[in-house]
Design a protein around this motif. Structure first.
Motif, PDB file in Angstrom:
ATOM      1  N   PHE A   1     -26.536 -35.297   3.977  1.00 22.12           N
ATOM      2  CA  PHE A   1     -26.518 -35.916   5.301  1.00 22.12           C
ATOM      3  C   PHE A   1     -27.751 -36.806   5.500  1.00 22.12           C
ATOM      4  O   PHE A   1     -27.646 -37.923   6.013  1.00 22.12           O
ATOM      5  N   ARG A   2     -28.912 -36.292   5.078  1.00 20.10           N
ATOM      6  CA  ARG A   2     -30.143 -37.088   5.188  1.00 20.10           C
ATOM      7  C   ARG A   2     -30.032 -38.386   4.401  1.00 20.10           C
ATOM      8  O   ARG A   2     -30.373 -39.469   4.902  1.00 20.10           O
ATOM      9  N   ASP A   3     -29.535 -38.283   3.167  1.00 23.49           N
ATOM     10  CA  ASP A   3     -29.488 -39.461   2.301  1.00 23.49           C
ATOM     11  C   ASP A   3     -28.457 -40.479   2.762  1.00 23.49           C
ATOM     12  O   ASP A   3     -28.674 -41.692   2.636  1.00 23.49           O
ATOM     13  N   GLU A   4     -27.330 -40.026   3.288  1.00 19.54           N
ATOM     14  CA  GLU A   4     -26.245 -40.934   3.645  1.00 19.54           C
ATOM     15  C   GLU A   4     -26.317 -41.429   5.090  1.00 19.54           C
ATOM     16  O   GLU A   4     -25.862 -42.534   5.381  1.00 19.54           O
ATOM     17  N   PHE A   5     -26.886 -40.635   5.998  1.00 21.12           N
ATOM     18  CA  PHE A   5     -26.854 -40.980   7.419  1.00 21.12           C
ATOM     19  C   PHE A   5     -28.234 -40.946   8.077  1.00 21.12           C
ATOM     20  O   PHE A   5     -28.326 -41.041   9.299  1.00 21.12           O
ATOM     21  N   GLY A   6     -29.268 -40.811   7.288  1.00 15.29           N
ATOM     22  CA  GLY A   6     -30.605 -40.655   7.853  1.00 15.29           C
ATOM     23  C   GLY A   6     -31.578 -41.749   7.484  1.00 15.29           C
ATOM     24  O   GLY A   6     -32.768 -41.463   7.299  1.00 15.29           O
ATOM     25  N   TYR A   7     -31.104 -42.992   7.388  1.00 16.73           N
ATOM     26  CA  TYR A   7     -32.018 -44.079   7.011  1.00 16.73           C
ATOM     27  C   TYR A   7     -33.184 -44.176   7.993  1.00 16.73           C
ATOM     28  O   TYR A   7     -34.348 -44.303   7.595  1.00 16.73           O
ATOM     29  N   GLU A   8     -32.871 -44.097   9.279  1.00 17.25           N
ATOM     30  CA  GLU A   8     -33.923 -44.185  10.301  1.00 17.25           C
ATOM     31  C   GLU A   8     -34.924 -43.039  10.157  1.00 17.25           C
ATOM     32  O   GLU A   8     -36.146 -43.243  10.212  1.00 17.25           O
ATOM     33  N   GLN A   9     -34.409 -41.834   9.943  1.00 18.68           N
ATOM     34  CA  GLN A   9     -35.298 -40.673   9.821  1.00 18.68           C
ATOM     35  C   GLN A   9     -36.152 -40.758   8.552  1.00 18.68           C
ATOM     36  O   GLN A   9     -37.329 -40.392   8.558  1.00 18.68           O
TER      37      GLN A   9
ATOM     38  N   GLY B   1     -11.957 -30.920  13.660  1.00 26.02           N
ATOM     39  CA  GLY B   1     -12.131 -31.036  15.103  1.00 26.02           C
ATOM     40  C   GLY B   1     -12.984 -32.220  15.504  1.00 26.02           C
ATOM     41  O   GLY B   1     -13.518 -32.253  16.627  1.00 26.02           O
ATOM     42  N   LEU B   2     -13.135 -33.200  14.620  1.00 23.65           N
ATOM     43  CA  LEU B   2     -13.991 -34.356  14.893  1.00 23.65           C
ATOM     44  C   LEU B   2     -13.367 -35.240  15.969  1.00 23.65           C
ATOM     45  O   LEU B   2     -12.194 -35.632  15.878  1.00 23.65           O
ATOM     46  N   ARG B   3     -14.145 -35.546  16.996  1.00 24.77           N
ATOM     47  CA  ARG B   3     -13.678 -36.369  18.106  1.00 24.77           C
ATOM     48  C   ARG B   3     -14.599 -37.572  18.299  1.00 24.77           C
ATOM     49  O   ARG B   3     -15.724 -37.605  17.805  1.00 24.77           O
ATOM     50  N   ARG B   4     -14.089 -38.527  19.034  1.00 29.72           N
ATOM     51  CA  ARG B   4     -14.859 -39.756  19.280  1.00 29.72           C
ATOM     52  C   ARG B   4     -16.161 -39.464  20.021  1.00 29.72           C
ATOM     53  O   ARG B   4     -17.143 -40.203  19.879  1.00 29.72           O
ATOM     54  N   SER B   5     -16.206 -38.390  20.767  1.00 28.37           N
ATOM     55  CA  SER B   5     -17.399 -38.054  21.553  1.00 28.37           C
ATOM     56  C   SER B   5     -18.495 -37.398  20.718  1.00 28.37           C
ATOM     57  O   SER B   5     -19.626 -37.255  21.184  1.00 28.37           O
ATOM     58  N   HIS B   6     -18.171 -36.999  19.507  1.00 28.06           N
ATOM     59  CA  HIS B   6     -19.169 -36.339  18.672  1.00 28.06           C
ATOM     60  C   HIS B   6     -20.200 -37.345  18.152  1.00 28.06           C
ATOM     61  O   HIS B   6     -19.879 -38.499  17.864  1.00 28.06           O
ATOM     62  N   THR B   7     -21.428 -36.873  18.023  1.00 29.40           N
ATOM     63  CA  THR B   7     -22.538 -37.702  17.580  1.00 29.40           C
ATOM     64  C   THR B   7     -23.158 -37.110  16.319  1.00 29.40           C
ATOM     65  O   THR B   7     -22.756 -36.052  15.839  1.00 29.40           O
ATOM     66  N   ARG B   8     -24.189 -37.792  15.815  1.00 32.24           N
ATOM     67  CA  ARG B   8     -24.913 -37.240  14.665  1.00 32.24           C
ATOM     68  C   ARG B   8     -25.500 -35.873  14.988  1.00 32.24           C
ATOM     69  O   ARG B   8     -25.632 -35.016  14.115  1.00 32.24           O
ATOM     70  N   SER B   9     -25.875 -35.656  16.234  1.00 31.98           N
ATOM     71  CA  SER B   9     -26.420 -34.358  16.637  1.00 31.98           C
ATOM     72  C   SER B   9     -25.406 -33.246  16.408  1.00 31.98           C
ATOM     73  O   SER B   9     -25.736 -32.180  15.884  1.00 31.98           O
ATOM     74  N   HIS B  10     -24.148 -33.493  16.812  1.00 34.24           N
ATOM     75  CA  HIS B  10     -23.094 -32.502  16.601  1.00 34.24           C
ATOM     76  C   HIS B  10     -22.848 -32.282  15.102  1.00 34.24           C
ATOM     77  O   HIS B  10     -22.707 -31.144  14.647  1.00 34.24           O
ATOM     78  N   LEU B  11     -22.779 -33.378  14.368  1.00 31.78           N
ATOM     79  CA  LEU B  11     -22.497 -33.281  12.941  1.00 31.78           C
ATOM     80  C   LEU B  11     -23.572 -32.463  12.225  1.00 31.78           C
ATOM     81  O   LEU B  11     -23.267 -31.565  11.431  1.00 31.78           O
ATOM     82  N   PHE B  12     -24.834 -32.766  12.517  1.00 32.89           N
ATOM     83  CA  PHE B  12     -25.904 -32.060  11.821  1.00 32.89           C
ATOM     84  C   PHE B  12     -25.944 -30.594  12.236  1.00 32.89           C
ATOM     85  O   PHE B  12     -26.122 -29.712  11.394  1.00 32.89           O
TER      86      PHE B  12
END
Length: 505
Positions: A310-318, A371-382
């Motif tokens: 998750f860090r490598d694929e979605f955490g460029y900013e972090q 159960g992934l919904r449009r309202s989910h964010t990176r916070s939910h995913l992590f």
């Protein structure tokens, strides 16, 4: 060996994602630590390998050099070195220890046919975790390379060989190989070897983990910075080092390991006995790991690895902030996870990105967000990644011990256990209090085991009284248990629904 105030001990822990080293004084003061991250290779779907030379020799050597040079430590003070490493793996080499193939790791699933054949033929319950199916696969599918194979290694044992030239494995680790080893007599089953096409001449000598097997040779001294003649101990696997580092040394105690893989190893004999004597029970196939020191009621190959993904694929900013300000990307994600609610608004993560190990073995399983919904964010995913480890532990314990688990003490260890929110989430989901050991590093346990091997310590008393910091207790919050119980029931239902879909037949 008579101790001196200047005597030091070296522990080196070779993990899936990196190498950690520690140099420790006899009173438990950590004088030097270093870490070097490394990676796995994934040649095909379901295949996982390490570069033997780089990951198992060059990287540990770099870590040792860094500790010695940056802390101005005289290598002559280091009396002994004890390694631990990821396990069980198959790292084939020629007669001189030169790698002839990538190391096939514990998480690799290429040998499924060989696994099924061995289980049916010998009435066992091995999983693709065990090493022997991989050895048989290699002999059958890579005959040219196999013809040049004279030795094969786990990570710690390869490091030992490069230090002192001794080809050994230890009595704890070999119990996790499967099929060809008889634990009580510490001997190879030559009839089984013959039936599987394994030449007994390529098998290592089996010794207790605390055995002094040799001394650092001249070439190794140059490459590591250690003094020639430093005592080399046989070593063992990283599960054992992590268990000891948390202070779990009795059969009623266990760790929850928040590592690349997440596991909850339950000892079946006391650790002090296991380090000195062969495991007294043979493999009969009555249940998984029945010829091995540990039961694994909860085991996930990608617990910490999913966070790294998750860090490598979605955490460029972090990762950018970490590079600029030194704030760990994982710590930043923890803050995001705090903002998501318990059970992540119905989002469930199935964590089997490299196949499922518990509570049922299924090498064809994969990871999934349900159960992934449009309202989910990176916070939910992590946060769902964090919750999945808690659900995995509870599911495993309930399936493995239907009459109730035997644990009297559970200690959170591994790099991921530094996360306060993760520890609390797991505690709330399982309902089991956890003790967090802040300095529970496998490399520190390795250093202590080096001291036991050369006679500085008779047992674990000094480790528990002087070396380990008092643990922080994490208790389940009653108001969260009911919330997570609903999430857990959903997690189990999703598993049951997906199980037939993962089966290729």
């Amino acid at each position: 060996m008579k101790p001196s105030n200047e005597d030091l001990l070296l522990g080196i822990d070779i993990g899936t994602q990196g190498v950690k080293g520690a140099i420790v004084s006899l009173d438990g003061k950590v004088l030097a630590e270093a870490f070097l991250e490394h990676s796995c290779q994934y040649p095909r779907i379901g295949w996982v390998e390490h570069d033997i030379e780089r990951n198992w020799w060059l990287n540990p050597s770099w870590v040792i050099q860094k500790m010695l040079l940056e802390n101005e430590i005289n290598p002559q003070q280091i009396r002994a070195v004890f390694p631990s490493g990821l396990h069980p793996n198959f790292g084939p080499t020629d007669e001189e220890g030169n790698p002839i193939y990538g190391a096939i790791l514990y998480s690799d699933n290429r040998a499924i046919r060989e696994l099924d054949e061995i289980n049916q033929k010998y009435h066992l319950k091995l999983t693709s975790e065990e090493m022997i199916p991989k050895l048989v696969w290699f002999i059958r599918h890579e005959p040219e390379s196999a013809s040049r194979m004279k030795k094969f290694f786990d990570a710690a044992q390869y490091f030992v060989y490069r230090l002192c030239g001794e080809y050994v494995t230890d009595t704890i680790s070999v119990g996790g190989w499967g099929a060809i080893y008889h634990s009580p007599s510490c001997s190879w089953k030559e009839d089984v070897c013959e039936e599987l096409g394994i030449d007994p001449a390529i098998l290592p000598r089996v010794v207790a983990p605390l055995t002094v097997v040799g001394e650092v040779q001249n070439k190794a001294a140059i490459e590591t910075g250690l003094a020639k003649g430093t005592l080399v101990i046989a070593g063992t696997n990283d599960v054992t080092a992590s268990t000891i580092s948390g202070g779990a040394t009795k059969t009623s105690e266990a760790i929850a390991y928040y590592g690349t893989a997440g596991l909850l190893p339950v000892m079946k004999v006391d650790m002090d006995f296991a380090l000195r004597y062969p495991y007294p029970y043979e493999e009969k196939g009555e249940r998984p790991q029945d010829g091995y020191l540990y039961d694994y009621p909860a085991y996930c190959l990608t617990t910490g690895d999913s966070l790294r993904w998750f860090r490598d694929e979605f955490g460029y900013e972090q990762r950018l902030i970490e590079a600029q300000n030194g704030i760990s990307a994982y710590a930043q994600f923890d803050q995001l996870a705090e903002s998501a609610p318990e059970t992540c608004d119905g989002l469930i993560f199935i964590p089997h990105m490299l196949g499922q190990r518990s509570p049922r073995f299924n090498p064809y399983a994969s990871g999934a967000f349900i159960g992934l919904r449009r309202s989910h964010t990176r916070s939910h995913l992590f946060r769902s990644l964090l919750e999945a480890w808690g659900y995995t532990i509870r599911y495993g314990l309930e399936c493995y011990y239907p009459q109730g688990h035997p644990l009297k003490r559970l200690i959170a260890t591994g790099g991921g256990a530094r996360s306060k929110i993760w520890r609390q989430i797991v505690t709330d989901i399982t309902g089991i209090p956890q003790e967090y050991a802040p300095n529970a590093e496998g490399s520190i346990a390795d250093a202590y085991l080096a001291g036991m091997a050369v006679g500085y310590f008779e047992n674990f008393d000094i480790l528990l009284r002087q070396w380990l910091s008092p643990g922080e207790m994490i208790y389940p919050r009653m108001e969260k248990i009911a919330i997570y119980d609903k999430g857990y029931q959903q997690f189990v239902r999703v598993h049951q629904i997906l199980e037939p879909l993962f089966n290729p037949n």
